[in-house]
Write a protein that holds these residues in place. Structure first.
Motif, PDB file in Angstrom:
ATOM      1  N   ASP A  61       0.822  -1.215   0.000  1.00 24.49           N
ATOM      2  CA  ASP A  61       0.000   0.000   0.000  1.00 24.49           C
ATOM      3  C   ASP A  61       0.852   1.261   0.000  1.00 24.49           C
ATOM      4  O   ASP A  61       0.520   2.244  -0.656  1.00 24.49           O
ATOM      5  CB  ASP A  61      -0.947  -0.003   1.212  1.00 24.49           C
ATOM      6  N   THR A  62       1.973   1.225   0.749  1.00 30.23           N
ATOM      7  CA  THR A  62       2.847   2.398   0.780  1.00 30.23           C
ATOM      8  C   THR A  62       3.413   2.673  -0.604  1.00 30.23           C
ATOM      9  O   THR A  62       3.320   3.792  -1.120  1.00 30.23           O
ATOM     10  CB  THR A  62       4.007   2.179   1.770  1.00 30.23           C
ATOM     11  N   MET A  63       3.990   1.631  -1.231  1.00 29.48           N
ATOM     12  CA  MET A  63       4.595   1.809  -2.551  1.00 29.48           C
ATOM     13  C   MET A  63       3.573   2.341  -3.544  1.00 29.48           C
ATOM     14  O   MET A  63       3.888   3.183  -4.377  1.00 29.48           O
ATOM     15  CB  MET A  63       5.123   0.469  -3.073  1.00 29.48           C
ATOM     16  N   MET A  70       9.042  10.151  -6.624  1.00 28.01           N
ATOM     17  CA  MET A  70       9.483  10.261  -5.227  1.00 28.01           C
ATOM     18  C   MET A  70      10.144   8.962  -4.769  1.00 28.01           C
ATOM     19  O   MET A  70      11.130   9.000  -4.030  1.00 28.01           O
ATOM     20  CB  MET A  70       8.296  10.594  -4.309  1.00 28.01           C
ATOM     21  N   VAL A  71       9.629   7.816  -5.203  1.00 31.66           N
ATOM     22  CA  VAL A  71      10.243   6.534  -4.829  1.00 31.66           C
ATOM     23  C   VAL A  71      11.665   6.469  -5.382  1.00 31.66           C
ATOM     24  O   VAL A  71      12.607   6.071  -4.686  1.00 31.66           O
ATOM     25  CB  VAL A  71       9.410   5.348  -5.353  1.00 31.66           C
ATOM     26  N   ILE A  94      17.815   0.141 -10.991  1.00 33.79           N
ATOM     27  CA  ILE A  94      17.438  -1.280 -11.059  1.00 33.79           C
ATOM     28  C   ILE A  94      16.832  -1.727  -9.726  1.00 33.79           C
ATOM     29  O   ILE A  94      15.784  -2.381  -9.683  1.00 33.79           O
ATOM     30  CB  ILE A  94      18.662  -2.136 -11.445  1.00 33.79           C
ATOM     31  N   ILE A  95      17.476  -1.354  -8.605  1.00 32.72           N
ATOM     32  CA  ILE A  95      16.945  -1.729  -7.288  1.00 32.72           C
ATOM     33  C   ILE A  95      15.570  -1.106  -7.079  1.00 32.72           C
ATOM     34  O   ILE A  95      14.615  -1.758  -6.664  1.00 32.72           O
ATOM     35  CB  ILE A  95      17.917  -1.274  -6.172  1.00 32.72           C
ATOM     36  N   THR A  96      15.446   0.191  -7.394  1.00 35.09           N
ATOM     37  CA  THR A  96      14.188   0.902  -7.183  1.00 35.09           C
ATOM     38  C   THR A  96      13.046   0.263  -7.943  1.00 35.09           C
ATOM     39  O   THR A  96      11.979  -0.008  -7.382  1.00 35.09           O
ATOM     40  CB  THR A  96      14.306   2.359  -7.650  1.00 35.09           C
TER      41      THR A  96
ATOM     42  N   GLY B 206      17.918  15.583   3.273  1.00 35.72           N
ATOM     43  CA  GLY B 206      17.075  14.861   2.327  1.00 35.72           C
ATOM     44  C   GLY B 206      15.950  14.079   2.974  1.00 35.72           C
ATOM     45  O   GLY B 206      14.818  14.112   2.506  1.00 35.72           O
ATOM     46  N   ILE B 207      16.260  13.345   4.049  1.00 34.72           N
ATOM     47  CA  ILE B 207      15.253  12.436   4.609  1.00 34.72           C
ATOM     48  C   ILE B 207      14.061  13.211   5.170  1.00 34.72           C
ATOM     49  O   ILE B 207      12.911  12.880   4.891  1.00 34.72           O
ATOM     50  CB  ILE B 207      15.894  11.514   5.666  1.00 34.72           C
ATOM     51  N   GLU B 208      14.339  14.279   5.934  1.00 36.29           N
ATOM     52  CA  GLU B 208      13.231  15.084   6.474  1.00 36.29           C
ATOM     53  C   GLU B 208      12.398  15.653   5.320  1.00 36.29           C
ATOM     54  O   GLU B 208      11.161  15.639   5.358  1.00 36.29           O
ATOM     55  CB  GLU B 208      13.753  16.243   7.328  1.00 36.29           C
ATOM     56  N   THR B 209      13.120  16.159   4.287  1.00 37.45           N
ATOM     57  CA  THR B 209      12.443  16.767   3.149  1.00 37.45           C
ATOM     58  C   THR B 209      11.502  15.769   2.486  1.00 37.45           C
ATOM     59  O   THR B 209      10.307  16.041   2.292  1.00 37.45           O
ATOM     60  CB  THR B 209      13.479  17.206   2.096  1.00 37.45           C
ATOM     61  N   TYR B 210      12.059  14.586   2.133  1.00 31.48           N
ATOM     62  CA  TYR B 210      11.263  13.600   1.401  1.00 31.48           C
ATOM     63  C   TYR B 210      10.118  13.078   2.262  1.00 31.48           C
ATOM     64  O   TYR B 210       9.032  12.805   1.748  1.00 31.48           O
ATOM     65  CB  TYR B 210      12.144  12.443   0.923  1.00 31.48           C
ATOM     66  N   LEU B 211      10.366  12.936   3.590  1.00 23.64           N
ATOM     67  CA  LEU B 211       9.278  12.473   4.463  1.00 23.64           C
ATOM     68  C   LEU B 211       8.121  13.457   4.417  1.00 23.64           C
ATOM     69  O   LEU B 211       6.958  13.067   4.265  1.00 23.64           O
ATOM     70  CB  LEU B 211       9.773  12.310   5.901  1.00 23.64           C
ATOM     71  N   ALA B 212       8.441  14.745   4.525  1.00 24.80           N
ATOM     72  CA  ALA B 212       7.394  15.763   4.525  1.00 24.80           C
ATOM     73  C   ALA B 212       6.621  15.744   3.202  1.00 24.80           C
ATOM     74  O   ALA B 212       5.384  15.767   3.181  1.00 24.80           O
ATOM     75  CB  ALA B 212       7.998  17.141   4.769  1.00 24.80           C
ATOM     76  N   VAL B 213       7.372  15.681   2.091  1.00 24.00           N
ATOM     77  CA  VAL B 213       6.722  15.719   0.776  1.00 24.00           C
ATOM     78  C   VAL B 213       5.872  14.466   0.554  1.00 24.00           C
ATOM     79  O   VAL B 213       4.739  14.545   0.064  1.00 24.00           O
ATOM     80  CB  VAL B 213       7.781  15.883  -0.338  1.00 24.00           C
ATOM     81  N   THR B 214       6.427  13.307   0.952  1.00 19.16           N
ATOM     82  CA  THR B 214       5.672  12.061   0.812  1.00 19.16           C
ATOM     83  C   THR B 214       4.368  12.132   1.597  1.00 19.16           C
ATOM     84  O   THR B 214       3.303  11.734   1.119  1.00 19.16           O
ATOM     85  CB  THR B 214       6.517  10.870   1.293  1.00 19.16           C
TER      86      THR B 214
END
Lengths: 220, 245
Positions: A61-63, A70-71, A94-96, B206-214
Motif C-alpha cells: 500500500d505504501t509503494m 518520489m520513490v 534497477i533496485i528501485t 534529504g530524509i526530512e524533506t522527502y518524508l514531509a513531501v511524501t
C-alpha cells in the motif's frame, strides 16, 4: 512552423541504441525480479500469519500510494546510507524499479491466486500434496497463466515508467535522446524520435497482448 | 550510517534568504493541487466525450476514439510533457509560436495541466467505455424507441448510469492524477517534487524533506479517495449490487 532537421537522427543512432538497451535491461530485470518478489509478497499477504500479512500489505500500500518519481528519489538518497558506498544512478534505478514493481505485481498475483477455484487446493491435498507443493505445482502455474495478459500489460507500463530515471540522470533511451539533442542543438527532433520509438514498441506489445488475451480466453 | 537529523529545518531560512523551507513546500503543494485539479476537470470532460464516442454505432467515429486512447496510452507521460513543452509550440503558426515561447503567462503550469489532462482523459475514456458497455442493450434501444436522438440517449439515459457505475475505477484515476502530477517537475513546474529536489540540494536534509513531501502526497491521495467515496455513496444507482460503505 520552425525549421526542422531530421538528419540528426542518423548520427544519434549509436547513442539511442545504448540508451534503449539500458531501458530494456532495466525493464526485464525489474519485471523478473518484480514478479518473483511480487509473488512472495502475494503469498505473504494471503498468509494466515497475521503480522506477515500485515507487513506485506503495508509495504504494497505504501509503494502504491507514493508517486514513482518520489520513490526513485528516496532510493537514490537512502541506498548509499544502507550500503555505506555511493551507487550509480543505473544500479539505483534497477533496485528501485524491482522493489516498486513488486508491489504492483503482488496485487496482480494475489488476484491470480484468488481466481483459482478452491477445489483445486482440496483435490491437491486429497492426492497427498503438502500445502507448499499444492501452491507450487497446482495453484501458482494456473494463477500465472490466468494473469499473463495483465502481467504483460503491467510490463508495458513499467517499460514506459523507466523513462522517469531521468530524475536521477541514469542513461536510458530518453536521456540518450536528451544528450544528443543538446550536443547537436536539435532537442525537438530528438524528443520526437524518442516518442516514436516508445510508441512503436508499446503499441506493438499491446497488440500482441490483445492477441494473447484472445488465445487464453479460448483455452478456458 | 551517520545522518544528522534536523527536524527544525522546515522553519529555517533557505540559502538565498527571504523564505523558509516551509514556504517552499507550501508553494509546491499549491502548484501540485493546481495542476492536478485542472488536469482532472479536463480529463473528465474529454474522457467522457471520447469514451462515449468509442461506444458509438458509427465505425469511423469509434475508431477516432480508439486512436485517441492508443496515442496517449503508448507514450510515457514524461515524454508527453516534453512533447507539449518543446515540440508542440514549433508546429504552431509563427506568431502563436513566438507568443507561447516568450509571453505566455504561467507557461509551465498550462503545459503540464494540458498534458496531464489529455493523458488522463485516455484512461477515463476507457473506464467510461466499459461503463456504457456494461449497461443492458435494452437501455439504448428503449431510449431510441421512445424517440430520443442518439446524443439525447447518451445525455439522459446512458451516461448518467454509466458514470455512476464507474466511480470506483475513476477514484483510483483521480488518485493517480496527484501522483502523476509529480512528473511536471521535469518541465519546471514548481510543484512538490520540484521543491523536494530543490530543498534536498539546498538544505542537505534529504530524509526530512522527502518524508514531509511524501506525507503531503499521502494527504492529497487520501482526500481525493474520501471525496470520491462521498460522491459514490451519494449517487449510487438504486437497485444495483454495490458495496455499502
Amino acid at each position: 512552423m520552425g525549421e526542422f532537421d531530421f538528419t540528426v537522427w542518423g548520427p544519434s543512432l549509436p547513442f539511442i541504441r545504448d540508451g534503449l538497451l539500458f531501458t530494456l535491461r532495466l525493464t526485464l530485470i525489474a519485471m523478473t525480479g518484480g514478479i518473483v518478489l511480487g509473488t512472495l509478497l502475494a503469498l505473504a499477504r494471503l498468509s494466515p500469519i497475521a503480522p506477515l500479512s500485515w507487513l506485506a500489505g503495508a509495504y504494497v500500500d505504501t509503494m502504491r500510494s507514493i508517486p514513482l518519481v518520489m520513490v526513485i528519489l528516496w532510493f537514490f538518497l537512502v541506498i548509499p546510507f544502507l550500503t555505506g558506498t555511493p551507487v550509480g544512478a543505473e544500479t539505483s534505478a534497477i533496485i528501485t524499479f524491482t522493489a516498486f514493481e513488486a508491489a504492483y505485481f503482488c496485487e496482480i498475483m494475489r488476484s491470480g491466486i484468488q481466481s483459482v477455484p478452491r477445489g483445486q487446493v482440496w483435490a491437491a491435498q486429497a492426492l497427498g500434496l503438502t500445502q507448499a507443493q499444492a501452491m507450487i505445482h497446482v495453484v501458482l502455474p494456473q494463477a500465472l497463466r490466468n494473469m499473463l495478459p495483465v502481467l504483460l500489460t503491467q510490463t508495458i507500463v513499467l517499460f514506459q515508467d523507466t523513462s522517469l530515471v531521468y530524475a536521477i540522470g541514469a542513461k536510458d533511451l530518453l536521456k540518450a535522446a536528451d544528450v544528443v539533442g543538446k550536443n547537436y542543438n536539435r532537442p525537438v527532433e530528438m524528443i520526437v524520435l524518442s516518442a516514436l520509438i516508445y510508441f512503436a514498441i508499446c503499441f506493438s506489445l499491446s497488440l500482441a497482448v490483445r492477441q494473447l488475451q484472445k488465445r487464453v480466453a479460448i483455452v478456458r | 550510517m551517520n545522518y544528522h537529523w534536523n527536524w527544525g529545518i522546515f522553519g529555517e531560512q533557505v540559502k538565498g534568504g527571504g523564505e523558509t523551507y516551509l514556504d517552499w513546500l507550501i508553494t509546491g503543494l499549491g502548484w501540485t493541487l493546481a495542476v492536478s485539479l485542472t488536469a482532472w476537470v479536463l480529463a473528465l470532460v474529454i474522457g467522457i466525450a471520447v469514451g462515449a464516442l468509442r461506444t458509438a454505432p458509427s465505425r469511423p467515429i469509434a475508431l477516432l476514439g480508439t486512436a485517441w486512447v492508443e496515442l496517449f496510452r503508448n507514450v510515457p507521460l514524461l515524454v508527453q510533457m516534453f512533447l507539449w513543452f518543446f515540440v508542440v509550440p514549433e508546429f504552431l503558426p509563427r506568431e502563436w509560436s513566438l507568443w507561447v515561447k516568450q509571453d505566455m503567462p504561467a507557461k509551465e503550469f498550462v503545459t503540464a495541466a494540458l498534458c496531464l489532462g489529455f493523458f488522463t482523459s485516455a484512461r477515463v475514456a476507457e473506464q467510461v467505455r466499459a461503463g456504457v458497455g456494461s449497461l443492458p442493450r435494452g437501455q439504448r434501444d428503449a431510449a431510441l424507441a421512445l424517440g430520443f436522438t442518439l446524443p439525447q440517449a447518451y445525455r439522459h439515459i446512458l451516461l448518467p448510469q454509466a458514470l455512476r457505475i464507474v466511480i470506483p475505477p475513476l477514484t483510483s484515476e483521480f488518485m493517480n492524477v496527484f501522483k502523476n502530477s509529480s512528473i511536471a517537475f521535469a518541465i519546471g513546474v514548481m510543484e512538490l517534487t520540484f521543491q523536494a529536489r530543490q530543498m534536498q540540494e539546498d538544505s542537505e536534509q534529504g530524509i526530512e524533506t522527502y518524508l514531509a513531501v511524501t506525507l503531503l502526497y499521502f494527504i492529497c491521495a487520501f482526500t481525493a479517495n474520501r471525496g470520491m467515496a462521498w460522491i459514490e455513496a451519494r449517487t449510487r444507482v438504486p437497485g444495483l449490487i454495490a458495496r455499502t460503505s
